[in-house]
Design a protein around this motif. Structure first.
Motif, PDB file in Angstrom:
ATOM      1  N   LEU A 129      -7.170   3.462 -12.364  1.00 60.23           N
ATOM      2  CA  LEU A 129      -7.236   2.632 -11.155  1.00 60.23           C
ATOM      3  C   LEU A 129      -8.683   2.546 -10.703  1.00 60.23           C
ATOM      4  O   LEU A 129      -9.424   3.535 -10.778  1.00 60.23           O
ATOM      5  CB  LEU A 129      -6.433   3.283 -10.022  1.00 60.23           C
ATOM      6  N   ASP A 130      -9.089   1.389 -10.222  1.00 59.57           N
ATOM      7  CA  ASP A 130     -10.430   1.291  -9.647  1.00 59.57           C
ATOM      8  C   ASP A 130     -10.385   0.465  -8.358  1.00 59.57           C
ATOM      9  O   ASP A 130      -9.303   0.057  -7.910  1.00 59.57           O
ATOM     10  CB  ASP A 130     -11.442   0.729 -10.653  1.00 59.57           C
ATOM     11  N   GLN A 131     -11.553   0.221  -7.813  1.00 54.99           N
ATOM     12  CA  GLN A 131     -11.653  -0.476  -6.515  1.00 54.99           C
ATOM     13  C   GLN A 131     -10.874  -1.788  -6.487  1.00 54.99           C
ATOM     14  O   GLN A 131     -10.312  -2.153  -5.462  1.00 54.99           O
ATOM     15  CB  GLN A 131     -13.132  -0.803  -6.228  1.00 54.99           C
ATOM     16  N   GLN A 132     -10.866  -2.484  -7.642  1.00 54.91           N
ATOM     17  CA  GLN A 132     -10.199  -3.796  -7.695  1.00 54.91           C
ATOM     18  C   GLN A 132      -8.696  -3.691  -7.434  1.00 54.91           C
ATOM     19  O   GLN A 132      -8.044  -4.663  -7.085  1.00 54.91           O
ATOM     20  CB  GLN A 132     -10.382  -4.451  -9.076  1.00 54.91           C
ATOM     21  N   ASP A 133      -8.146  -2.496  -7.661  1.00 53.05           N
ATOM     22  CA  ASP A 133      -6.692  -2.334  -7.500  1.00 53.05           C
ATOM     23  C   ASP A 133      -6.295  -2.072  -6.054  1.00 53.05           C
ATOM     24  O   ASP A 133      -5.102  -2.045  -5.738  1.00 53.05           O
ATOM     25  CB  ASP A 133      -6.208  -1.155  -8.360  1.00 53.05           C
ATOM     26  N   ILE A 134      -7.279  -1.849  -5.200  1.00 52.16           N
ATOM     27  CA  ILE A 134      -6.935  -1.475  -3.820  1.00 52.16           C
ATOM     28  C   ILE A 134      -6.504  -2.713  -3.036  1.00 52.16           C
ATOM     29  O   ILE A 134      -7.249  -3.679  -2.924  1.00 52.16           O
ATOM     30  CB  ILE A 134      -8.137  -0.806  -3.121  1.00 52.16           C
ATOM     31  N   ILE A 135      -5.298  -2.663  -2.527  1.00 54.04           N
ATOM     32  CA  ILE A 135      -4.780  -3.797  -1.747  1.00 54.04           C
ATOM     33  C   ILE A 135      -5.147  -3.604  -0.278  1.00 54.04           C
ATOM     34  O   ILE A 135      -5.526  -4.540   0.409  1.00 54.04           O
ATOM     35  CB  ILE A 135      -3.257  -3.912  -1.935  1.00 54.04           C
ATOM     36  N   SER A 136      -5.043  -2.393   0.202  1.00 51.99           N
ATOM     37  CA  SER A 136      -5.454  -2.119   1.583  1.00 51.99           C
ATOM     38  C   SER A 136      -5.754  -0.620   1.718  1.00 51.99           C
ATOM     39  O   SER A 136      -5.381   0.176   0.848  1.00 51.99           O
ATOM     40  CB  SER A 136      -4.371  -2.549   2.572  1.00 51.99           C
ATOM     41  N   ILE A 137      -6.403  -0.304   2.834  1.00 51.45           N
ATOM     42  CA  ILE A 137      -6.827   1.081   3.070  1.00 51.45           C
ATOM     43  C   ILE A 137      -6.325   1.511   4.437  1.00 51.45           C
ATOM     44  O   ILE A 137      -6.377   0.742   5.394  1.00 51.45           O
ATOM     45  CB  ILE A 137      -8.379   1.180   3.045  1.00 51.45           C
TER      46      ILE A 137
ATOM     47  N   ASP B 136      -1.163  -7.488  15.126  1.00 51.65           N
ATOM     48  CA  ASP B 136      -0.025  -6.710  15.629  1.00 51.65           C
ATOM     49  C   ASP B 136       1.209  -6.967  14.768  1.00 51.65           C
ATOM     50  O   ASP B 136       1.962  -6.051  14.461  1.00 51.65           O
ATOM     51  CB  ASP B 136       0.313  -7.076  17.087  1.00 51.65           C
ATOM     52  N   PHE B 137       1.381  -8.223  14.381  1.00 54.16           N
ATOM     53  CA  PHE B 137       2.535  -8.536  13.541  1.00 54.16           C
ATOM     54  C   PHE B 137       2.277  -8.148  12.083  1.00 54.16           C
ATOM     55  O   PHE B 137       3.093  -7.462  11.459  1.00 54.16           O
ATOM     56  CB  PHE B 137       2.891 -10.027  13.633  1.00 54.16           C
ATOM     57  N   LEU B 138       1.107  -8.560  11.558  1.00 55.12           N
ATOM     58  CA  LEU B 138       0.886  -8.382  10.113  1.00 55.12           C
ATOM     59  C   LEU B 138       0.743  -6.920   9.717  1.00 55.12           C
ATOM     60  O   LEU B 138       1.118  -6.527   8.620  1.00 55.12           O
ATOM     61  CB  LEU B 138      -0.377  -9.143   9.687  1.00 55.12           C
ATOM     62  N   ARG B 139       0.181  -6.121  10.604  1.00 54.32           N
ATOM     63  CA  ARG B 139      -0.126  -4.747  10.220  1.00 54.32           C
ATOM     64  C   ARG B 139       0.828  -3.701  10.804  1.00 54.32           C
ATOM     65  O   ARG B 139       1.004  -2.639  10.222  1.00 54.32           O
ATOM     66  CB  ARG B 139      -1.582  -4.441  10.643  1.00 54.32           C
ATOM     67  N   ARG B 140       1.442  -4.002  11.973  1.00 52.30           N
ATOM     68  CA  ARG B 140       2.220  -2.944  12.626  1.00 52.30           C
ATOM     69  C   ARG B 140       3.703  -3.264  12.783  1.00 52.30           C
ATOM     70  O   ARG B 140       4.543  -2.449  12.430  1.00 52.30           O
ATOM     71  CB  ARG B 140       1.585  -2.587  13.977  1.00 52.30           C
ATOM     72  N   ARG B 141       4.077  -4.437  13.352  1.00 52.66           N
ATOM     73  CA  ARG B 141       5.517  -4.716  13.430  1.00 52.66           C
ATOM     74  C   ARG B 141       6.056  -4.914  12.020  1.00 52.66           C
ATOM     75  O   ARG B 141       7.188  -4.574  11.724  1.00 52.66           O
ATOM     76  CB  ARG B 141       5.814  -5.951  14.278  1.00 52.66           C
ATOM     77  N   SER B 142       5.247  -5.522  11.142  1.00 46.84           N
ATOM     78  CA  SER B 142       5.610  -5.620   9.729  1.00 46.84           C
ATOM     79  C   SER B 142       4.538  -4.845   8.961  1.00 46.84           C
ATOM     80  O   SER B 142       3.581  -4.376   9.552  1.00 46.84           O
ATOM     81  CB  SER B 142       5.601  -7.077   9.277  1.00 46.84           C
ATOM     82  N   LYS B 143       4.713  -4.726   7.645  1.00 45.79           N
ATOM     83  CA  LYS B 143       3.634  -4.094   6.873  1.00 45.79           C
ATOM     84  C   LYS B 143       3.008  -5.083   5.896  1.00 45.79           C
ATOM     85  O   LYS B 143       2.458  -4.693   4.864  1.00 45.79           O
ATOM     86  CB  LYS B 143       4.120  -2.821   6.194  1.00 45.79           C
ATOM     87  N   ILE B 144       3.047  -6.365   6.274  1.00 50.30           N
ATOM     88  CA  ILE B 144       2.537  -7.415   5.388  1.00 50.30           C
ATOM     89  C   ILE B 144       1.082  -7.152   5.002  1.00 50.30           C
ATOM     90  O   ILE B 144       0.706  -7.209   3.834  1.00 50.30           O
ATOM     91  CB  ILE B 144       2.680  -8.796   6.071  1.00 50.30           C
ATOM     92  N   ALA B 145       0.244  -6.832   5.987  1.00 52.16           N
ATOM     93  CA  ALA B 145      -1.180  -6.665   5.699  1.00 52.16           C
ATOM     94  C   ALA B 145      -1.448  -5.440   4.825  1.00 52.16           C
ATOM     95  O   ALA B 145      -2.529  -5.316   4.240  1.00 52.16           O
ATOM     96  CB  ALA B 145      -1.968  -6.551   7.002  1.00 52.16           C
ATOM     97  N   LEU B 146      -0.481  -4.546   4.733  1.00 49.40           N
ATOM     98  CA  LEU B 146      -0.669  -3.378   3.869  1.00 49.40           C
ATOM     99  C   LEU B 146      -0.349  -3.710   2.421  1.00 49.40           C
ATOM    100  O   LEU B 146      -0.933  -3.150   1.504  1.00 49.40           O
ATOM    101  CB  LEU B 146       0.246  -2.226   4.313  1.00 49.40           C
ATOM    102  N   VAL B 147       0.624  -4.610   2.221  1.00 50.13           N
ATOM    103  CA  VAL B 147       1.133  -4.802   0.856  1.00 50.13           C
ATOM    104  C   VAL B 147       0.742  -6.142   0.218  1.00 50.13           C
ATOM    105  O   VAL B 147       0.969  -6.338  -0.963  1.00 50.13           O
ATOM    106  CB  VAL B 147       2.680  -4.626   0.811  1.00 50.13           C
ATOM    107  N   VAL B 148       0.146  -7.034   1.010  1.00 46.58           N
ATOM    108  CA  VAL B 148      -0.266  -8.331   0.447  1.00 46.58           C
ATOM    109  C   VAL B 148      -1.786  -8.417   0.518  1.00 46.58           C
ATOM    110  O   VAL B 148      -2.393  -8.102   1.548  1.00 46.58           O
ATOM    111  CB  VAL B 148       0.353  -9.504   1.257  1.00 46.58           C
ATOM    112  N   HIS B 149      -2.407  -8.826  -0.591  1.00 46.58           N
ATOM    113  CA  HIS B 149      -3.863  -8.992  -0.621  1.00 46.58           C
ATOM    114  C   HIS B 149      -4.294  -9.977   0.461  1.00 46.58           C
ATOM    115  O   HIS B 149      -3.635 -10.992   0.668  1.00 46.58           O
ATOM    116  CB  HIS B 149      -4.291  -9.580  -1.973  1.00 46.58           C
ATOM    117  N   GLU B 150      -5.420  -9.698   1.076  1.00 45.27           N
ATOM    118  CA  GLU B 150      -5.887 -10.580   2.145  1.00 45.27           C
ATOM    119  C   GLU B 150      -6.066 -12.018   1.637  1.00 45.27           C
ATOM    120  O   GLU B 150      -5.709 -12.974   2.317  1.00 45.27           O
ATOM    121  CB  GLU B 150      -7.207 -10.034   2.701  1.00 45.27           C
TER     122      GLU B 150
END
Ligand SMILES: Cc1cc2nc3c(=O)[nH]c(=O)nc-3n(C[C@H](O)[C@H](O)[C@H](O)COP(=O)(O)OP(=O)(O)OC[C@H]3O[C@@H](n4cnc5c(N)ncnc54)[C@H](O)[C@@H]3O)c2cc1C
Length: 570
Positions: A321-329, A488-502
């Motif tokens: 795995l390298d930096q390119q594989d990181i979807i979110s931090i 608030d929606f993308l990162r906390r009420r849902s986890k979209i921002a965690l699992v989908v590339h920006e």
């Protein structure tokens, strides 16, 4: 009138029994417990609910197996009981999960010794979960082909629990619960400090969205500001028995590494437990444990290298795995409670994650230090008891303020969902049937969504490509979840921002429609604000990185022989 603005109006309109500052897990569970038992409560949060530490956890609900090593059995017993209680109370949300721990040659304990420890852990936890089992290196390979067993001497599997959705959603459900019981809870409202007056507290607050200031009156003040508890106490002139020290931890979200629903546990190079945790369509890896002086932190290149390096060493991957594989931090600090006088000088990694509530009866002030998501029901109950001892009447002391709706309601929901063939509408890439997900996230309110879908089948369409979120969920979020900014929606009420590339999110045609639903005329402004913020955060992280590199370089120049950029400890 919208939920947030009507709640802001209410803030200045009455004398509350209790004002809580901070909407992380501690503030949210305290608010739900107090409001559920009939106390008049207000809760203010200067960012979004769960917008700080409580959205950066490992999502684990655990009995503290690592404290077995320090023989802190009383703490383990307490945490195991909290874990069991949460599993029972939230069967769809907090679920038992197997941990497969691999032990490599040269580790400080033999795997059979650790396996015996896992049995003791199981017994201390009242045998509530599935029993532990021992695994030879071959059995580890057979169960999880992804684990590199070349230097393994054995392993063991045991159970703890995890949050199926995410920590921030779990916290928000307590805020929502408090609102249902009549609490006044508002995000993006900051406490500027409070003053003790003869008949109670007067707290000056500022609406972060408009800059408008107002005063909130309460008989009791609860400081649940997490890592900023000490800072807020300084503003209100409170001195306490405890204070915080901070430990930074990061997690990286990467493409799914294994299909099994297990947590893979290893001991990292520094000897600490290190995890590979399932997160729906992705995998979450981490964490680190670095002592820091301030709660505002970013993940540095060195943190990221540490996590990737450890994972690559322990897994058999097609390519590292390298930096390119990181979807979110995810990156936050654990606020660790220590005695105000000299407590932080103990071995940092041995500091336990117990919570402490400091009570100043004379001023009617409480400060909540430390703690874990796992401990949230205890925090709620302890706060109610303390507030009651300060003379605040608790009209419904026995009311059960937490937990999922009764099984009867769940059965009715599933029955209705089956009759309308809801699960046939499940998105192809979805990790679970639609009915399961809607029930877990919305409980009783999932029935309203069925009604909306029956009236208009478009409500069951996935709006943002690559996610599982439906049009009707956006409408629901708009009405009931106090979405103030897109994050608030993308990162906390849902986890979209965690699992989908920006980038994928930016290209998604559905994102704008989602914004229109959530923000109406302000849709474009909120969209722009979101991407501006993520860009700004990236450049701030880069600036911190540059400053750290310069710092390290100047240390090397000043002290020949010193190692540049080495972390104190993980
Ligand atoms: C890397 C990591 C992994 C973890 N893993 C786990 C785990 O797996 N399981 C577990 O149980 N626990 C875990 N924890 C611990 C757990 O996440 C924290 O203990 C918990 O989230 C702390 O909650 P809190 O409410 O005290 O703080 P926070 O969530 O930080 O909430 C405090 C809030 O107060 C607000 N605030 C501050 N000042 C003001 C002000 N002046 N006015 C208004 N609001 C204010 C802040 O904005 C913040 O949102 C982990 C923590 C970390 C960092």
């Amino acid at each position: 009138m919208e939920l947030r603005s009507s709640n802001i109006d209410k803030l200045g309109g009455e004398v509350f029994d209790v004002l809580i500052v901070g909407g992380g897990i501690n503030g949210a569970s305290a608010a739900a417990a107090l409001a559920g038992k009939g106390v008049r409560v207000a809760l203010i949060e200067r960012g979004d609910f769960a917008g700080s530490t409580s959205m950066h956890s490992s999502n684990l609900v655990w009995g503290g197996i690592k404290y077995m090593e320090s023989r802190d059995f009383a703490l383990v017993r307490k945490l195991c009981r909290s874990r069991n209680h949460l599993i029972k109370s939230y069967p769809a949300t907090v679920q038992e999960i197997r941990f497969l721990t691999t032990i490599t040659q040269g580790f400080r304990y033999h795997p059979r010794y650790l396996w015996a420890g896992a049995w003791l852990y199981w017994l201390i936890g009242n045998g509530f979960t599935r029993i532990p089992r021992f695994l030879s290196p071959q059995a580890i390979s057979d169960n999880e082909a992804i684990i590199d067993t070349s230097s393994a001497v054995g392993g063991f599997e045991y159970s703890d629990a995890y949050l199926h959705d995410n920590d921030a959603r779990f916290v928000f459900n307590f805020v929502r619960g408090a609102l249902n019981y009549g609490a006044v809870a508002v995000n993006y409202v900051e406490s500027l400090g409070a003053q003790r007056e003869p008949d109670g507290w007067l707290t000056r607050v500022r609406d972060v969205m408009t800059g408008k200031e107002l005063a909130v009156r309460s008989r009791v003040l609860i400081n649940a500001a997490g890592p900023w508890v000490d800072e807020h106490n300084a503003l209100t002139g409170q001195s306490t028995n405890h204070r915080h020290v901070y430990s930074k931890g990061i997690h990286l979200i990467v493409p799914r590494l294994t299909d099994s629903q297990r947590v893979l546990a290893f001991f990292a190079d520094d000897g600490r437990l290190f995890f590979v945790i399932p997160m729906g369509p992705r995998t979450c890896i981490g964490t680190t444990d670095t002592r820091v002086e301030r709660p505002e932190v970013v993940a540095t290149e060195e943190d990221i290298r540490f996590v990737l390096g450890n994972i690559n060493k322990r897994l058999r991957l097609e390519r590292p795995l390298d930096q390119q594989d990181i979807i979110s931090i995810r990156c936050g600090v654990r606020p660790l409670a220590v005695k105000a006088a000299g407590g932080g000088e103990r071995d940092f990694l041995q500091l336990s994650r117990k919570h402490a509530i400091d009570i100043n009866r004379q001023d009617a002030h409480l400060s909540i230090f430390g703690g874990k998501l796992t401990d949230c029901l205890n925090v709620g109950e302890e706060v109610v008891e303390a507030v009651n001892r300060m003379g605040i009447e608790v009209p419904f002391p026995k009311h059960r303020w937490y937990g999922e709706p009764p099984d009867q309601v769940r059965r009715e929901f599933l029955h209705q969902a089956r009759l309308m063939r809801l699960d046939d509408l499940t998105a192809q890439a979805s990790s679970e049937p639609l009915s399961t997900r809607l029930w877990r996230r919305y409980g009783t309110h999932a029935l309203e969504m069925l009604e909306e879908i029956r009236e208009d089948p478009r409500q069951a369409e996935v709006l943002i490509e690559g996610t599982e979120y439906l049009r009707c969920e956006l409408h629901y979020a708009k009405r009931r979840e106090m979405i103030t900014r897109l994050e608030d929606f993308l990162r906390r009420r849902s986890k979209i921002a965690l699992v989908v590339h920006e980038e994928a999110m930016r290209r998604s045609p559905g994102l704008r429609e989602a914004c229109v639903i959530l923000f109406g005329d302000e849709a474009d402004a909120r969209l722009e604000e979101y991407f501006d913020t993520t860009r700004r955060e990236r450049s701030e992280a880069a600036a911190v990185e540059r400053a750290a590199t310069l710092d390290a370089a100047s240390t090397v120049l000043a002290e020949p022989g010193a190692e540049p950029g080495r972390q104190a400890s993980h």
